[in-house]
Design a protein around this motif. Structure first.
Motif, PDB file in Angstrom:
ATOM      1  N   UNK A 248      15.224 -17.027  13.170  1.00 34.73           N
ATOM      2  CA  UNK A 248      15.238 -18.469  12.883  1.00 34.73           C
ATOM      3  C   UNK A 248      14.327 -19.217  13.865  1.00 34.73           C
ATOM      4  N   UNK A 249      14.370 -18.827  15.131  1.00 35.96           N
ATOM      5  CA  UNK A 249      13.477 -19.448  16.107  1.00 35.96           C
ATOM      6  C   UNK A 249      12.021 -19.180  15.726  1.00 35.96           C
ATOM      7  N   UNK A 250      11.717 -17.946  15.323  1.00 34.78           N
ATOM      8  CA  UNK A 250      10.357 -17.610  14.891  1.00 34.78           C
ATOM      9  C   UNK A 250       9.946 -18.439  13.679  1.00 34.78           C
ATOM     10  N   UNK A 251      10.858 -18.613  12.751  1.00 32.42           N
ATOM     11  CA  UNK A 251      10.558 -19.420  11.573  1.00 32.42           C
ATOM     12  C   UNK A 251      10.294 -20.869  11.951  1.00 32.42           C
ATOM     13  N   UNK A 252      10.982 -21.347  12.991  1.00 36.28           N
ATOM     14  CA  UNK A 252      10.746 -22.710  13.440  1.00 36.28           C
ATOM     15  C   UNK A 252       9.303 -22.930  13.849  1.00 36.28           C
ATOM     16  N   UNK A 253       8.752 -22.004  14.605  1.00 37.43           N
ATOM     17  CA  UNK A 253       7.352 -22.145  15.017  1.00 37.43           C
ATOM     18  C   UNK A 253       6.399 -21.904  13.853  1.00 37.43           C
ATOM     19  N   UNK A 254       6.774 -21.007  12.933  1.00 32.94           N
ATOM     20  CA  UNK A 254       5.978 -20.819  11.712  1.00 32.94           C
ATOM     21  C   UNK A 254       5.929 -22.120  10.915  1.00 32.94           C
ATOM     22  N   UNK A 255       7.070 -22.809  10.818  1.00 33.10           N
ATOM     23  CA  UNK A 255       7.119 -24.085  10.089  1.00 33.10           C
ATOM     24  C   UNK A 255       6.232 -25.127  10.756  1.00 33.10           C
ATOM     25  N   UNK A 256       6.178 -25.096  12.099  1.00 33.56           N
ATOM     26  CA  UNK A 256       5.279 -26.013  12.794  1.00 33.56           C
ATOM     27  C   UNK A 256       3.829 -25.754  12.383  1.00 33.56           C
ATOM     28  N   UNK A 257       3.446 -24.472  12.363  1.00 35.15           N
ATOM     29  CA  UNK A 257       2.083 -24.135  11.960  1.00 35.15           C
ATOM     30  C   UNK A 257       1.818 -24.529  10.514  1.00 35.15           C
ATOM     31  N   UNK A 258       2.790 -24.319   9.662  1.00 33.15           N
ATOM     32  CA  UNK A 258       2.633 -24.668   8.248  1.00 33.15           C
ATOM     33  C   UNK A 258       2.498 -26.173   8.073  1.00 33.15           C
ATOM     34  N   UNK A 259       3.226 -26.935   8.890  1.00 35.31           N
ATOM     35  CA  UNK A 259       3.123 -28.392   8.805  1.00 35.31           C
ATOM     36  C   UNK A 259       1.724 -28.861   9.197  1.00 35.31           C
ATOM     37  N   UNK A 260       1.110 -28.194  10.168  1.00 29.93           N
ATOM     38  CA  UNK A 260      -0.273 -28.530  10.504  1.00 29.93           C
ATOM     39  C   UNK A 260      -1.212 -28.123   9.378  1.00 29.93           C
ATOM     40  N   UNK A 261      -0.966 -26.950   8.805  1.00 30.95           N
ATOM     41  CA  UNK A 261      -1.848 -26.454   7.742  1.00 30.95           C
ATOM     42  C   UNK A 261      -1.870 -27.388   6.545  1.00 30.95           C
ATOM     43  N   UNK A 262      -0.729 -27.901   6.171  1.00 34.42           N
ATOM     44  CA  UNK A 262      -0.629 -28.739   4.981  1.00 34.42           C
ATOM     45  C   UNK A 262      -1.006 -30.189   5.237  1.00 34.42           C
ATOM     46  N   UNK A 263      -1.219 -30.539   6.501  1.00 36.12           N
ATOM     47  CA  UNK A 263      -1.543 -31.920   6.814  1.00 36.12           C
ATOM     48  C   UNK A 263      -0.335 -32.815   6.951  1.00 36.12           C
ATOM     49  N   UNK A 264       0.855 -32.232   6.938  1.00 32.71           N
ATOM     50  CA  UNK A 264       2.069 -33.032   7.100  1.00 32.71           C
ATOM     51  C   UNK A 264       2.098 -33.711   8.460  1.00 32.71           C
ATOM     52  N   UNK A 265       1.506 -33.058   9.450  1.00 38.16           N
ATOM     53  CA  UNK A 265       1.446 -33.598  10.803  1.00 38.16           C
ATOM     54  C   UNK A 265       0.254 -33.000  11.513  1.00 38.16           C
ATOM     55  N   UNK A 266      -0.086 -33.532  12.675  1.00 39.26           N
ATOM     56  CA  UNK A 266      -1.079 -32.892  13.532  1.00 39.26           C
ATOM     57  C   UNK A 266      -0.436 -32.347  14.797  1.00 39.26           C
ATOM     58  N   UNK A 267       0.805 -32.737  15.069  1.00 36.11           N
ATOM     59  CA  UNK A 267       1.519 -32.265  16.253  1.00 36.11           C
ATOM     60  C   UNK A 267       2.929 -31.837  15.870  1.00 36.11           C
ATOM     61  N   UNK A 268       3.421 -30.802  16.536  1.00 37.07           N
ATOM     62  CA  UNK A 268       4.782 -30.339  16.270  1.00 37.07           C
ATOM     63  C   UNK A 268       5.330 -29.669  17.526  1.00 37.07           C
ATOM     64  N   UNK A 269       6.660 -29.636  17.638  1.00 39.02           N
ATOM     65  CA  UNK A 269       7.297 -29.034  18.805  1.00 39.02           C
ATOM     66  C   UNK A 269       8.524 -28.247  18.374  1.00 39.02           C
ATOM     67  N   UNK A 270       8.687 -27.066  18.954  1.00 34.22           N
ATOM     68  CA  UNK A 270       9.882 -26.244  18.765  1.00 34.22           C
ATOM     69  C   UNK A 270      10.356 -25.838  20.153  1.00 34.22           C
ATOM     70  N   UNK A 271      11.236 -26.657  20.767  1.00 36.36           N
ATOM     71  CA  UNK A 271      11.615 -26.353  22.144  1.00 36.36           C
ATOM     72  C   UNK A 271      12.579 -25.172  22.233  1.00 36.36           C
ATOM     73  N   UNK A 272      13.095 -24.696  21.099  1.00 32.72           N
ATOM     74  CA  UNK A 272      13.873 -23.456  21.108  1.00 32.72           C
ATOM     75  C   UNK A 272      12.969 -22.232  21.189  1.00 32.72           C
ATOM     76  N   UNK A 273      11.677 -22.423  20.968  1.00 29.44           N
ATOM     77  CA  UNK A 273      10.737 -21.309  20.942  1.00 29.44           C
ATOM     78  C   UNK A 273      10.134 -21.010  22.297  1.00 29.44           C
ATOM     79  N   UNK A 274       8.989 -20.350  22.255  1.00 29.12           N
ATOM     80  CA  UNK A 274       8.315 -19.952  23.490  1.00 29.12           C
ATOM     81  C   UNK A 274       8.737 -18.589  24.001  1.00 29.12           C
ATOM     82  N   UNK A 275       9.099 -17.678  23.095  1.00 35.01           N
ATOM     83  CA  UNK A 275       9.589 -16.346  23.481  1.00 35.01           C
ATOM     84  C   UNK A 275       8.408 -15.423  23.791  1.00 35.01           C
ATOM     85  N   UNK A 276       7.758 -15.697  24.907  1.00 38.64           N
ATOM     86  CA  UNK A 276       6.428 -15.148  25.177  1.00 38.64           C
ATOM     87  C   UNK A 276       6.415 -13.727  25.717  1.00 38.64           C
TER      88      UNK A 276
END
Length: 380
Positions: free
Chosen positions: A91-119
């Protein structure tokens, strides 16, 4: 998101996510028009397999079902197995995927997933409290949908080894990690001579700072290395990881930053995104183990910066939030959104001090990377 919980005693306590969301809400941020909340489901295997090996994803699923042995880094003290390990991490991974998808579709230019960052999660291995590498998932989604170049900036106290390894041979991705040296901190990697694979020379950047580095040294080092290399790489999107375990109060690291400096780092990355990427920026969380006094304030500042309305440093922490923390957890939280630090640092152009261990770290990184981009003739 808060079901990503290894055990009651594990340092990665998802309470930090709850308290960050609550603090954002108490400050009125989530009611602003600039914020639109995404509610991610559980990532499909296809999404996870874009950056992880099939046998590894299968092992995580088996671990969740109670049928796996200790393989692929699972079942260790750092990554103990729990029933929700696959679904919560996915679910955390999907959150960051959704952020990327939102940029791809033009829904936004910025997004944040503070639950992510599992580097620390690598292609075929869990590590350092991390199961699926959500930031890598976001980067890969951008690449798979037409983005030509992405810069990943990691300001966690620990080296972003998993993300670096996933994109080690990909010339389309520059990974930059500013961290405490691996000589004294897990995972023991991230040295300046780690510069990328044979087909991607110069796309891995590591700035390894000495223990005890404070605000002025950290910000000096960041500005002496990161902006020039990001500009030279010419990214279309920046993806950043904002582990706040670099704070002086963090129990697991030896850096000595303030909330003020962590907020400044977010502001500096925002400027890079605005100037170089038409504002296109995805931010994630990461490490951070002082879960009451540091993480909620640091990541609330991050969310506000991503939203374009930074919280002023001396803003009072809402009384209702402080009372909740006191009643629920028995902790007296700070009363202001900053540490009242003095944010001043010497510009690199002022000169290099060979007696300063931070300056020596900067020189080592610049010597490895800058000549590859024609940035520093002194090293040619």
């Amino acid at each position: 998101m808060v079901r990503y919980r290894f055990s009651d005693a594990h340092p990665m306590d998802p309470v930090r996510l709850e308290l960050t969301e609550r603090l954002c809400r108490e400050l009125g941020m989530l009611d602003q028009d600039c914020f639109d909340l995404l509610r991610p489901e559980i990532a499909e295997d296809e999404t996870l397999l874009s950056v992880h090996a099939a046998d590894y994803v299968a092992a995580v699923r088996d671990a969740a079902a109670g049928t796996a042995s200790e393989v692929h880094g699972l079942g260790t003290d750092d990554v103990p197995i729990f029933a929700d390990i696959h679904e919560s991490a996915a679910r955390i991974a999907q959150g960051s995927w959704e952020c990327a998808e939102a940029l791809r579709t033009g829904r936004t230019v910025r997004a944040v997933n503070f639950a992510g960052g599992m580097h620390h999660a690598a292609r075929d291995r869990a590590s350092g409290f991390c199961v699926y590498n959500d930031a890598a998932v976001a980067v890969q989604r951008l690449l798979d949908t037409g983005t030509q170049r992405v810069v990943y900036i990691d300001v966690d106290a620990h080296h972003g080894d998993g993300t670096q390894s996933i994109f080690w041979d990909d010339p389309r991705v520059m990974t930059i990690s500013v961290h405490q040296t691996g000589v004294s901190l897990f995972p023991g990697t991230g040295f300046p001579n780690e510069v990328g694979g044979a087909q991607a020379d110069g796309t891995a950047v590591n700035l390894a700072l000495p223990p005890g580095t404070r605000d002025a040294g950290w910000l000096r080092a960041f500005h002496a290395v990161v902006p020039a290399l990001v500009a030279a790489f010419e990214p279309e999107v920046i993806v950043s990881q904002h582990g706040c375990d670099s704070h002086a109060l963090d129990p697991l690291t030896d850096l000595s930053l303030s909330i003020d400096a962590q907020r400044q780092a977010a502001l500096d990355i925002a400027v890079l995104a605005e100037e170089l990427c038409e504002d296109r920026w995805i931010a994630t969380g990461g490490g951070g183990y002082e879960i009451f006094r540091v993480v909620p304030r640091s990541w609330t500042h991050l969310c506000a910066v991503v939203g374009g309305s930074p919280v002023p440093l001396r803003t009072e922490v809402p009384a209702a939030w402080r009372e909740y923390v006191r009643e629920r957890y028995g902790v007296d939280a700070p009363d202001r959104m900053n540490d009242d630090a003095e944010l001043w640092w010497r510009s690199w152009e002022v000169g290099y001090d060979p007696a300063d261990p931070v300056d020596r770290a900067v020189i080592q990184t610049r010597k490895e990377l800058f000549p590859l981009y024609g940035l520093d003739p002194w090293f040619d």
